[in-house]
Design an enzyme around this catalytic site. Structure first.
Site, mmCIF file in Angstrom:
data_model
loop_
_atom_site.group_PDB
_atom_site.id
_atom_site.type_symbol
_atom_site.label_atom_id
_atom_site.label_comp_id
_atom_site.label_asym_id
_atom_site.label_seq_id
_atom_site.Cartn_x
_atom_site.Cartn_y
_atom_site.Cartn_z
ATOM 1 N N ASP A 163 0.803 -1.239 -0.089
ATOM 2 C CA ASP A 163 0.351 0.104 -0.098
ATOM 3 C C ASP A 163 0.698 1.247 -0.126
ATOM 4 O O ASP A 163 2.257 1.362 0.023
ATOM 5 C CB ASP A 163 -1.069 -0.104 1.035
ATOM 6 C CG ASP A 163 -2.285 1.073 0.829
ATOM 7 O OD1 ASP A 163 -2.382 1.640 0.416
ATOM 8 O OD2 ASP A 163 -3.607 0.413 1.889
ATOM 9 N N ASP A 218 -10.110 3.970 -3.632
ATOM 10 C CA ASP A 218 -10.528 2.609 -3.023
ATOM 11 C C ASP A 218 -12.366 2.640 -3.536
ATOM 12 O O ASP A 218 -13.100 3.638 -3.260
ATOM 13 C CB ASP A 218 -10.926 2.811 -1.562
ATOM 14 C CG ASP A 218 -9.753 2.375 -1.105
ATOM 15 O OD1 ASP A 218 -8.350 2.367 -1.569
ATOM 16 O OD2 ASP A 218 -9.791 1.953 0.244
HETATM 17 C C1 GLA Z 1 -6.144 1.570 1.295
HETATM 18 C C2 GLA Z 1 -6.027 0.048 -0.159
HETATM 19 C C3 GLA Z 1 -7.163 -0.491 0.812
HETATM 20 C C4 GLA Z 1 -7.317 -1.159 2.052
HETATM 21 C C5 GLA Z 1 -6.274 -0.031 2.789
HETATM 22 C C6 GLA Z 1 -5.963 -0.947 4.510
HETATM 23 O O1 GLA Z 1 -7.273 2.196 1.583
HETATM 24 O O2 GLA Z 1 -6.257 0.830 -1.089
HETATM 25 O O3 GLA Z 1 -7.685 -1.523 -0.731
HETATM 26 O O4 GLA Z 1 -6.392 -1.944 1.872
HETATM 27 O O5 GLA Z 1 -5.500 0.749 2.855
HETATM 28 O O6 GLA Z 1 -5.755 0.241 5.352
#
Ligand code: GLA
Length: 403
Positions: A163, A218
């Site tokens: 990430d 996301d």
């Molecule tokens: C980010 C990523 C998500 C998830 C969260 C976890 O937002 O894009 O897919 O992995 O972190 O905290």
């Protein structure tokens, strides 16, 4: 003499081809540096990830139950092979700097859990972050990349989602390359899933860094719109679709994990979600509660005909070929020369949608057999054009066309 002039004209032809053909190739993203897939992810990865449904509520009981359910439900046999624990599995680092699991949530440790998952015929994935801390505030890999990759390899990790939270002024390409090197040095083949949200346009540089890269922020379990830092499913589709030239075997665009079964969309909309992900050659990472999924959810996630489009070994993502207001035609070239086509109604009332053969690279005079992938039936042979009547609002007709 004559021979020499033939050689000369051949050399000129090659030169012209190199000059004029190369930009064409690069438009398709195909002159990207050779992918470092190591033979991994030759088709888009399929599996399950804990985040969309469980967020930080992960523990070893959930992971074991999910592994059991992936087998019992038929998901594993349909191709969902990677079981990935997302954020919040971490405890702290030991006195030598090696990362440990949260001892309360994972009392048996990650190695035992990976062994359990492997024992079910599945592969095991884990999550970290290129910054000092993960998005959930757990220890990130910054400054510990080689040590973390080594630890994952010792545990038997097969897949790393990496990430991009808390990276402040870090350079994305450099940061992901460090973890690439660390994974290589670990000696274990590990699929590298880059979760950088598309900020630094990874499709332009990551084909030889990772096996998949997020192209957007996301996903939310909603049809359309912006919700805090999350995006509706259709917003994600519109951002990901134009990037189709950059993906291929070993290096995929990742429009984020599936929301199917999480309750925010109708069954019709979830079928659309699944169809478009398959059309775009997206990774199919289920994000639902597998142990308690409904028959409807199961029928979507386990539609093998749609899965086989996603997994087509040519690995050329499909794209939108026409948009008339809220009516869209999408097409994907398949390895057997056939086409997968989606007739998509984004509007709010039922509509008829047609596709003409010349729009998808066939001569109109050809007769093509049409097969419906959701009804799972042959529709018949058609010449020049096919019309789907009454495509429901937010719904699709997904077909294959065979000469
Ligand atoms: C980010 C990523 C998500 C998830 C969260 C976890 O937002 O894009 O897919 O992995 O972190 O905290």
């Amino acid at each position: 003499m004559k021979c020499l002039s033939i050689y000369r004209s051949m050399a000129t032809a090659f030169l012209l081809l190199a000059i004029f053909y190369k930009p064409l190739l690069s438009l398709r993203g195909q002159d990207a540096p050779p992918s470092v897939s190591h033979g991994l992810a030759m088709t888009p990865p399929m599996g399950w990830n804990s985040w969309n449904h469980f967020a930080c509520n992960v523990d070893e009981k959930l992971i074991r139950e999910t592994a059991d359910s992936m087998v019992a439900s038929g998901m594993r046999d349909a191709g969902y092979q990677y079981l990935v624990i997302d954020d919040c599995w971490h405890g702290s680092r030991d006195e030598n700097g090696f990362i440990q699991a949260d001892a309360k949530r994972f009392p048996s440790g990650i190695k035992a859990l990976a062994d359990y998952v492997h024992g079910k015929g599945l592969k095991f994935g884990i999550y970290s972050d290129a910054g000092m801390k993960t998005c959930g505030g757990r220890p990130g890999s910054r400054g510990h990349e080689f040590q973390d990759a080594l630890q994952y390899a010792r545990w038997g990790v097969d897949y790393l989602k990496y990430d991009w939270c808390n990276t402040s002024a870090q350079n994305a390409e450099a940061s992901y390359r460090v973890m690439r090197e660390a994974l290589d040095a670990s000696g274990r083949p590990i699929v590298f899933s880059m979760c950088e949200w598309g900020t630094a346009k990874p499709w332009l540089w990551a084909a030889n860094v990772g096996n998949l890269w997020r192209t957007t922020g996301d996903i939310d379990d909603k049809w359309e719109g912006k919700f805090d830092y999350k995006l509706g499913m259709m917003n994600i589709v519109d951002l990901n679709e134009p990037l189709y030239p950059f993906a291929g075997p070993g290096h995929w665009n990742d429009p984020d994990m599936l929301e199917i079964g999480n309750g925010g969309l109708s069954p019709e909309e979830y079928r659309t979600h699944f169809s478009l992900w398959a059309m775009m050659a997206a990774p199919l990472m289920a994000g639902n509660d597998v142990a308690h999924m409904s028959a409807e959810t199961k029928s979507i996630l386990l539609n093998r005909a749609v899965i086989s489009i996603d997994q087509d070994r040519l690995g050329r993502p499909g794209h939108r070929v026409r948009k008339d207001g809220t009516l869209e035609v999408w097409s994907r070239e398949l390895s057997d020369g056939n086409r997968a086509v989606i007739l998509f109604n984004r509007g709010n009332a039922p509509a008829s949608i047609s596709v003409a053969w010349h729009e998808i690279g066939y001569p109109d005079k050809l007769s093509l057999r049409v097969h419906d992938l959701w009804k799972q039936e042959d529709i018949g042979s058609f010449q020049g054009t096919f019309t789907a009547d009454s495509v429901p609002p937010h719904g699709v007709r997904m077909i294959t066309l065979t000469p």
